[in-house]
Enzyme design. Structure first.
Site, PDB file in Angstrom:
ATOM      1  N   CYS A 135      -8.035   2.523   9.818  1.00 37.55           N
ATOM      2  CA  CYS A 135      -7.863   3.290   8.581  1.00 37.55           C
ATOM      3  C   CYS A 135      -8.453   4.670   8.819  1.00 37.55           C
ATOM      4  CB  CYS A 135      -8.599   2.573   7.453  1.00 37.55           C
ATOM      5  SG  CYS A 135      -8.595   3.468   5.894  1.00 37.55           S
ATOM      6  N   CYS A 185      -2.137   8.529   8.469  1.00 33.02           N
ATOM      7  CA  CYS A 185      -2.515   7.365   7.667  1.00 33.02           C
ATOM      8  C   CYS A 185      -1.749   6.189   8.257  1.00 33.02           C
ATOM      9  CB  CYS A 185      -2.121   7.563   6.202  1.00 33.02           C
ATOM     10  SG  CYS A 185      -2.253   6.061   5.188  1.00 33.02           S
TER      11      CYS A 185
HETATM   12  N1  DGL Z   1      -4.258   3.258   5.736  1.00 32.63           N
HETATM   13  C1  DGL Z   1      -5.289   4.128   5.358  1.00 32.63           C
HETATM   14  C2  DGL Z   1      -5.464   5.333   6.228  1.00 32.63           C
HETATM   15  O1  DGL Z   1      -5.119   5.270   7.387  1.00 32.63           O
HETATM   16  C3  DGL Z   1      -5.703   4.297   3.934  1.00 32.63           C
HETATM   17  C4  DGL Z   1      -4.684   4.449   2.891  1.00 32.63           C
HETATM   18  C5  DGL Z   1      -5.333   4.356   1.537  1.00 32.63           C
HETATM   19  O2  DGL Z   1      -5.872   3.309   1.239  1.00 32.63           O
HETATM   20  O3  DGL Z   1      -5.311   5.343   0.791  1.00 32.63           O
HETATM   21  O4  DGL Z   1      -5.966   6.328   5.799  1.00 32.63           O
END
Ligand code: DGL
Length: 287
Positions: free
Chosen positions: A76, A199
């Site tokens: 993440c 993301c």
């Molecule tokens: N998948 C996540 C990232 O890479 C977070 C997305 C979220 O929860 O806003 O930032």
């Protein structure tokens, strides 16, 4: 269980980090994995650092305590930006890999020198991202666009077994709105020819993005470099699982949210059986 047989922990705010798990499985087919989707608390991107830090610590402690993980991949970007320095300080012995927008590979790939970066507001307004941008000062022009709501829409799109038309319309509309704000894409001078997916959720809308931006614009994500870095760290710690015999099937997927969306994502995107998914209770609160 020997150290080498212990699982690798992987987590994300939700199903987005499954894109990183996919790359990890390809790179490390003999490893066991425990993936935790914090879908009950997703999205992280608009929640603020204190919340994301508290969740990151609660999840790390849980994976160490209950699953005896030998390494942790923070799949993440938002949690990496907000909390990885704290995890490193708390667990200096734990092999730890985070994800950040792949700006350097984008600079190497771009011919026009104009690079788009999409991610959550948390990631793109973080001090960590500002430092990363500063290291590339003068090497390219970066057009940075937070995509509020896109990760959440991707989470919601897993509610049904098969993608529904309204979900696809919503994610496509958000992709169109945000890329439309960034200026022309293409391979001519002055156009953005490379888009960094900052993301982990956005990997799952890459077909929509390709449809909008055309086949010549390059999309860059971080799954493969993260998987290679995980291999390097395990090797350095002499903790790689023996790489003989058939690939492991020991993959456990956990969620703090509803079970069905994780099962849908696992079968749809990773061709994993629904039985490897389970729910856990991991209350919100400081670690
Ligand atoms: N998948 C996540 C990232 O890479 C977070 C997305 C979220 O929860 O806003 O930032």
């Amino acid at each position: 269980m020997t150290a080498a047989q212990q699982p690798i922990g992987v987590f994300d705010s939700g199903v987005g980090g499954l894109s990183v798990l996919q790359a990890l499985r390809a790179e490390l087919p003999h490893e066991r994995f425990v993936y935790l989707a914090d879908s009950g608390n997703a999205p992280y991107g608009e929640r603020g650092d204190a919340f994301v830090q508290a969740r990151t610590h609660a999840i790390t402690d849980y994976l160490l305590r209950e699953h005896h993980i030998k390494a942790l991949v923070v799949a993440c970007n938002t949690a990496t930006a907000a909390a990885i320095h704290e995890v490193r300080a708390r667990h200096p012995q734990l092999p730890l890999v985070g994800v950040e927008p792949a700006l350097k590979p984008a600079v190497a790939a771009s011919r026009t020198g104009r690079i788009g970066v999409i991610g959550t507001r948390g990631t793109l307004t973080s001090a960590k991202f500002a430092r990363l941008l500063a290291t590339l000062d003068g090497q390219a022009q970066f057009v940075v666009q937070p995509c509020d709501g896109l990760a959440h829409a991707i989470e919601r799109s897993t509610a049904q077994a098969l993608p529904t038309a309204p979900d696809a319309t919503e994610t496509r509309a958000l992709c169109a709105r945000y890329t439309g704000l960034m200026g022309p894409f293409g391979i001519q001078n002055g156009q953005i020819d490379t888009l960094v997916l900052g993301c982990t959720h956005y990997v799952f809308v890459q077909d929509e993005l390709r449809g909008l931006l055309g086949p010549e614009v390059r999309l860059i994500d971080t799954g493969e470099p993260v998987a290679r870095q995980t291999r390097r760290l395990l090797q350095a710690a002499s903790a790689l699982a023996p790489e003989t015999g058939p690939p492991t099937t020991a993959i456990t997927l956990l969620t703090t949210g509803a079970l069905a969306p994780l099962q849908n994502a696992a079968t749809r995107w990773l061709q994993l059986p629904a039985q490897c998914c389970a729910t856990i209770d991991l209350p919100v609160g400081p670690a």
